[in-house]
Design a protein around this motif. Structure first.
Motif, PDB file in Angstrom:
ATOM      1  N   UNK A 105       0.812  -1.221   0.000  1.00 38.30           N
ATOM      2  CA  UNK A 105       0.000   0.000   0.000  1.00 38.30           C
ATOM      3  C   UNK A 105       0.846   1.273   0.000  1.00 38.30           C
ATOM      4  N   UNK A 106       2.168   1.099   0.101  1.00 39.73           N
ATOM      5  CA  UNK A 106       3.039   2.271   0.118  1.00 39.73           C
ATOM      6  C   UNK A 106       3.173   2.860  -1.280  1.00 39.73           C
ATOM      7  N   UNK A 107       2.978   4.161  -1.386  1.00 36.50           N
ATOM      8  CA  UNK A 107       3.176   4.848  -2.662  1.00 36.50           C
ATOM      9  C   UNK A 107       4.637   5.281  -2.772  1.00 36.50           C
ATOM     10  N   UNK A 108       5.306   4.864  -3.833  1.00 33.53           N
ATOM     11  CA  UNK A 108       6.640   5.368  -4.148  1.00 33.53           C
ATOM     12  C   UNK A 108       6.468   6.496  -5.158  1.00 33.53           C
ATOM     13  N   UNK A 109       6.900   7.673  -4.792  1.00 39.74           N
ATOM     14  CA  UNK A 109       6.640   8.852  -5.628  1.00 39.74           C
ATOM     15  C   UNK A 109       7.912   9.626  -5.932  1.00 39.74           C
ATOM     16  N   UNK A 110       8.053   9.967  -7.192  1.00 38.63           N
ATOM     17  CA  UNK A 110       9.101  10.878  -7.655  1.00 38.63           C
ATOM     18  C   UNK A 110       8.435  12.211  -7.958  1.00 38.63           C
ATOM     19  N   UNK A 111       9.127  13.306  -7.715  1.00 37.88           N
ATOM     20  CA  UNK A 111       8.553  14.629  -7.963  1.00 37.88           C
ATOM     21  C   UNK A 111       9.499  15.454  -8.826  1.00 37.88           C
ATOM     22  N   UNK A 112       8.928  16.155  -9.778  1.00 39.60           N
ATOM     23  CA  UNK A 112       9.724  16.968 -10.697  1.00 39.60           C
ATOM     24  C   UNK A 112       9.124  18.361 -10.776  1.00 39.60           C
ATOM     25  N   UNK A 113       9.964  19.377 -10.644  1.00 32.95           N
ATOM     26  CA  UNK A 113       9.459  20.748 -10.658  1.00 32.95           C
ATOM     27  C   UNK A 113       8.805  21.054 -12.007  1.00 32.95           C
ATOM     28  N   UNK A 114       7.797  21.888 -11.965  1.00 30.78           N
ATOM     29  CA  UNK A 114       6.934  22.127 -13.121  1.00 30.78           C
ATOM     30  C   UNK A 114       7.656  22.834 -14.263  1.00 30.78           C
ATOM     31  N   UNK A 115       7.266  22.480 -15.477  1.00 31.25           N
ATOM     32  CA  UNK A 115       7.730  23.197 -16.661  1.00 31.25           C
ATOM     33  C   UNK A 115       6.686  24.206 -17.133  1.00 31.25           C
ATOM     34  N   UNK A 116       5.468  24.073 -16.644  1.00 32.18           N
ATOM     35  CA  UNK A 116       4.382  24.938 -17.102  1.00 32.18           C
ATOM     36  C   UNK A 116       4.645  26.402 -16.759  1.00 32.18           C
ATOM     37  N   UNK A 117       5.279  26.667 -15.617  1.00 33.38           N
ATOM     38  CA  UNK A 117       5.463  28.051 -15.189  1.00 33.38           C
ATOM     39  C   UNK A 117       6.866  28.588 -15.452  1.00 33.38           C
ATOM     40  N   UNK A 118       7.692  27.837 -16.197  1.00 31.03           N
ATOM     41  CA  UNK A 118       9.019  28.337 -16.532  1.00 31.03           C
ATOM     42  C   UNK A 118       8.913  29.428 -17.594  1.00 31.03           C
ATOM     43  N   UNK A 119       9.860  30.366 -17.552  1.00 28.01           N
ATOM     44  CA  UNK A 119       9.808  31.505 -18.466  1.00 28.01           C
ATOM     45  C   UNK A 119      11.120  31.658 -19.222  1.00 28.01           C
ATOM     46  N   UNK A 120      11.008  32.205 -20.418  1.00 23.94           N
ATOM     47  CA  UNK A 120      12.177  32.503 -21.241  1.00 23.94           C
ATOM     48  C   UNK A 120      12.824  33.805 -20.803  1.00 23.94           C
ATOM     49  N   UNK A 121      12.010  34.824 -20.587  1.00 25.17           N
ATOM     50  CA  UNK A 121      12.524  36.119 -20.135  1.00 25.17           C
ATOM     51  C   UNK A 121      12.701  36.114 -18.623  1.00 25.17           C
ATOM     52  N   UNK A 122      13.716  36.836 -18.179  1.00 20.91           N
ATOM     53  CA  UNK A 122      14.042  36.910 -16.739  1.00 20.91           C
ATOM     54  C   UNK A 122      14.099  35.496 -16.163  1.00 20.91           C
ATOM     55  N   UNK A 123      14.840  34.636 -16.862  1.00 21.20           N
ATOM     56  CA  UNK A 123      14.792  33.201 -16.557  1.00 21.20           C
ATOM     57  C   UNK A 123      15.366  32.845 -15.195  1.00 21.20           C
ATOM     58  N   UNK A 124      16.179  33.725 -14.614  1.00 20.90           N
ATOM     59  CA  UNK A 124      16.708  33.387 -13.289  1.00 20.90           C
ATOM     60  C   UNK A 124      15.619  33.411 -12.212  1.00 20.90           C
TER      61      UNK A 124
END
Length: 630
Positions: A305-324
């Motif tokens: 019943x244990x969930x093994x989960x990997x998490x990856x930061x979203x690409x939906x909110x990444x930006x080209x301008x002011x990318x830092x």
């Protein structure tokens, strides 16, 4: 010490919830409590401005301990450690091996290899994994779905040749035909035979998972949190039920499923999502009566019943301008996943929206996690959110919304049927559209893109990255029988607009004609500069002018393409029309605000007004059209 603490707390009288509400009501001075202070989330529930101990009463989320069913507090009892993962797109196995060995000396303890199906061979695997101590780290692999069984067989052959104890190995092979249907539109619905073969291949490898739920694809497509979670549960349940029907014991089938989630920037909500995910999945698996022996219903295998989960930061909110600024987004996202107790994390490189990550951006991405571990010590405390009045309530609310969605999908025939009919894709794509609309109106803020852009930044050759298949299988997207997900980033339309301005070779100058009330003219000039810079215009602010003629003259001296009148609503009645006449069509004329005299100004020929109720994107598109920028 105990006595002094008792005395300290006794010095402060207890305050009831009603007293808090009375004080808030008084401070609101007649304003509506619901409208002013209650947050109506995109997830479909309301969040109060404060929570108290009594709000925990009756919540199932407060039951249980770390490492105990239903695992809401994590699957580990005494630590919160996670694997720091980095993926490698393998074009050459020798080069990938060299890079992997280097990464292992830089803090990475989880590797992901995206391999080309056409190159797969036993020799290829030997070269790729040369000198890597496979039982010391986590290993993850992905390739074309049709070649995953071959890849699994080659890996097991390699592990056996090297003499590894199957119980010592951890990792995954990414087999997810349901995910590919949604992203590629191809018919991969007859997957049960391959899924069964994979489970049988890795049956003796308890730490290796081979059936993946890549709900991060929903996250990267703009899905709301409850959608990602609800569909992920249905997704996992589809695989689980089909494997069991194919003759795989429930416990073994469940132990071979891995969840790969995305992480959005909604910090507390994401913590709640991962906690709710473990609880709900544990409940689902338990309903299949996973047992150690396979025939005794009382001998429940809770490990399954244990969930093994990997998490990856979203690409939906990444930006080209002011990318830092992306570094700020990914850092808070990684923090929420770490605090929530996931098994591994990938931080997306800050520049991945417009180029392949380089050594610098990959190093920064690694270090973001290492800081959380080595300096912030987030790996030492299990479920620090437990008992938080706010987060416990968020967990319960998200769990309920996701569960309702899960039940709805199951009632209509399950996840695979819903995807074939395009219902999941339509639902997520509608969320994508709604979020793009919210970004265009600044209801959802992307710093550096639709709010507070870098006034002087140019793309300097940067262009949005094009999504490509890394597996080398040579397949395309043509002739797709099923609907696919819209993976356009939230910033994409603003970036297209700004690049249009830059590529036109004509960067309009927007001149702030500030006059009158000091506070109002400064506030509106700042608002207007931010507004117009979102399209890449050059903005010129000013300290103020004593007359409109003086301001118009100054604007013409710098060859302004746009003149923005910035003053107070009351003073627009005095200054707006004279300034418009003085400009005499030599530049676009804009009034900053929505004054009461707007109809009068429009009657005089003034067309352009910018204010907080504007659709920023559509307004700027219109301005580009008027300025001849196409």
């Amino acid at each position: 010490m105990a006595d002094s603490k008792e005395k300290l707390f006794s010095d402060f009288p207890s305050v009831s919830t009603q007293e808090w509400m009375d004080k808030i009501t008084a401070d609101l001075k007649g304003a509506d409590f619901e409208k002013k202070l209650v947050w109506k989330t995109n997830e479909g529930f309301k969040v109060k401005p404060f929570y108290r101990k009594e709000d925990l009463e009756g919540l199932k989320t407060t039951e249980g301990l770390p490492g105990e069913y239903p695992y809401i507090r994590g699957i580990n009892k005494d630590n919160n450690t996670w694997f720091v993962r980095q993926d490698i797109n393998v074009t050459n196995p020798e080069e990938a091996n060299t890079k992997a060995l280097d990464l292992l000396n830089r803090g990475i303890d989880s590797l992901g290899f995206n391999v080309k199906a056409a190159d797969l061979s036993y020799e290829y695997i030997k070269i790729l994994l040369k000198d890597i101590c496979c039982n010391c780290i986590e290993l993850n692999f992905s390739t074309c779905q049709g070649h995953t069984v071959k890849l699994a067989g080659l890996l097991v052959d390699y592990f056996k040749e090297k003499g590894y104890d199957p119980k010592s190995l951890k990792g995954s092979v990414n087999y997810d035909p349901i995910g590919k249907i949604m992203t590629k539109g191809k018919d991969l619905s007859n997957f049960t035979d391959n899924a069964k073969k994979l489970v049988e291949i890795f049956a003796e490898y308890p730490g290796f998972r081979c059936i993946n739920v890549n709900s991060l694809e929903l996250n990267n497509s703009g899905a709301y949190i409850y959608q990602e979670l609800g569909y992920a549960l249905s997704w996992g349940n589809e695989y689980l039920s089909q494997l069991i029907e194919a003759g795989i014991p429930a416990a073994l089938a469940a132990k071979k499923i891995k969840f790969n989630f995305g992480i959005s920037s909604n910090y507390f909500m994401e913590i709640a999502k991962f906690r709710a995910a473990r609880m709900l999945w544990a409940n689902i698996v338990k309903e299949y009566n996973p047992t150690s022996t396979g025939n005794n219903e009382d001998d429940t295998c809770y490990c399954a019943c244990k969930m093994v989960s990997h998490a990856e930061t979203s690409k939906f909110n990444l930006t080209l301008f002011d990318s830092h600024v992306n570094l700020l987004r990914t850092q808070t996202e990684a923090m929420s996943a770490a605090l929530a107790g996931v098994n591994s994390i990938t931080v997306t490189a800050f520049n991945s929206a417009y180029e392949n990550p380089n050594d610098f951006s990959e190093r920064i991405a690694r270090n973001q996690q290492l800081l959380l571990k080595e300096e912030s010590h987030l790996n030492r405390i299990v479920d620090p959110a437990a008992g938080s009045y706010y987060i416990e309530n968020l967990t319960a609310s998200i769990a309920q919304q996701a569960w309702n969605l899960f039940l709805g999908v199951e009632d209509e025939g399950g996840m695979l049927n819903a995807i074939k009919e395009g219902k999941v894709q339509d639902d997520v794509n509608n969320s994508n559209k709604a979020r793009h609309e919210a970004v265009s109106k600044r209801k959802e803020i992307l710093l550096g893109t639709n709010q507070y852009p870098n006034f002087s930044e140019l793309a300097d050759g940067k262009a949005p990255a094009v999504c490509k298949c890394s597996c080398g299988g040579g397949h395309g997207n043509e002739g797709r029988p099923f609907k696919t997900l819209d993976k356009s980033r939230a910033a994409s339309e603003f970036e297209e607009l700004r690049l249009q301005t830059e590529h036109s070779g004509k960067r309009p100058k927007a001149f702030m004609l500030t006059i009158g009330n000091l506070a109002m003219r400064q506030a509106r000039a700042q608002f207007s500069c931010n507004f117009l810079a979102c399209a890449g215009y050059e903005v010129i602010d000013n300290l103020g002018f004593s007359t409109v003629d003086e301001g118009i003259e100054a604007a013409m001296k710098v060859n302004a393409d746009i003149v923005v009148l910035c003053s107070s609503d009351d003073e627009y009645a005095e200054h707006a029309i004279p300034a418009f006449k003085a400009l005499d069509g030599r530049a676009m004329y804009i009034v900053a605000g929505a004054p009461a005299c707007m109809d009068e100004l429009k009657a005089a020929g003034i067309e352009n007004f910018i204010h907080v109720r504007c659709n920023v994107l559509e307004t700027l598109k219109e301005y580009n059209e008027k300025l001849g920028i196409r």
